[in-house]
Scaffold this motif. Structure first.
Motif, short mmCIF file in Angstrom:
data_model
loop_
_atom_site.label_atom_id
_atom_site.label_comp_id
_atom_site.label_asym_id
_atom_site.label_seq_id
_atom_site.Cartn_x
_atom_site.Cartn_y
_atom_site.Cartn_z
N ALA A 14 59.95 42.81 -12.03
CA ALA A 14 60.70 42.32 -13.18
C ALA A 14 61.14 43.51 -14.04
N ARG A 66 73.60 40.82 -17.75
CA ARG A 66 72.62 41.48 -16.88
C ARG A 66 73.22 41.82 -15.51
N SER A 84 67.91 44.28 -15.19
CA SER A 84 66.96 43.49 -16.00
C SER A 84 66.56 42.22 -15.27
N LYS A 86 64.69 39.14 -13.55
CA LYS A 86 63.60 38.28 -13.99
C LYS A 86 63.06 37.52 -12.77
N GLU A 88 62.80 34.48 -12.38
CA GLU A 88 63.65 33.31 -12.13
C GLU A 88 64.95 33.66 -11.42
N ASP A 89 65.22 34.95 -11.22
CA ASP A 89 66.38 35.35 -10.41
C ASP A 89 66.05 35.33 -8.92
N SER A 126 56.59 39.35 -10.96
CA SER A 126 56.27 39.45 -12.40
C SER A 126 55.16 40.46 -12.65
#
Length: 126
Positions: A14, A66, A84, A86, A88-89, A126
């Protein structure tokens, strides 16, 4: 018909970055809008970013600021720079080419996609 080959997926932490590439071949590849979609298991494929032949761009709200889509018509290649990142990407990312040439809209409805790439996995830890 346009043929598409993606590359550049992988595993990243992340906050990190990845760049996806999509090499296009075919007579009209430089004249159609190109885009990126993504899909996670159990969910519908969603639009991420698009770019017209004239370099107009548009983005999904979730990635705006992003991600950056670009294209090099001389190389028939479309890129998606993802910063950047995340968790959730995390998804399989698909390159897409629109059916009709010289569109002024960078948004590509799935019904208007003429060709899909094979997909490349992006995993953000993460």
């Amino acid at each position: 018909q346009v043929q598409l080959v993606e590359s550049g997926g992988g595993l990243v932490q992340a906050g990190g970055s990845l760049r996806l590439s999509c090499a296009a071949s075919g007579r009209t590849s430089s004249t159609v809008a190109m885009g990126w979609f993504r899909q996670v298991p159990g969910k519908e494929r969603e639009f991420v970013a698009g770019i017209t032949w004239s370099l107009i761009t548009t983005y999904a709200a979730s990635v705006k600021g992003r991600f950056t889509i670009s294209r090099d018509n001389a190389k028939n290649t479309v890129y998606l720079q993802m910063n950047s990142l995340k968790p959730e990407d995390t998804a399989v990312y698909y390159c897409a080419a629109a059916k009709r040439p010289y569109s002024s809209s960078a948004y590509i409805n799935q019904a208007d996609v003429g060709s899909w790439g094979q997909g490349t996995q992006v995993t953000v830890s993460s």
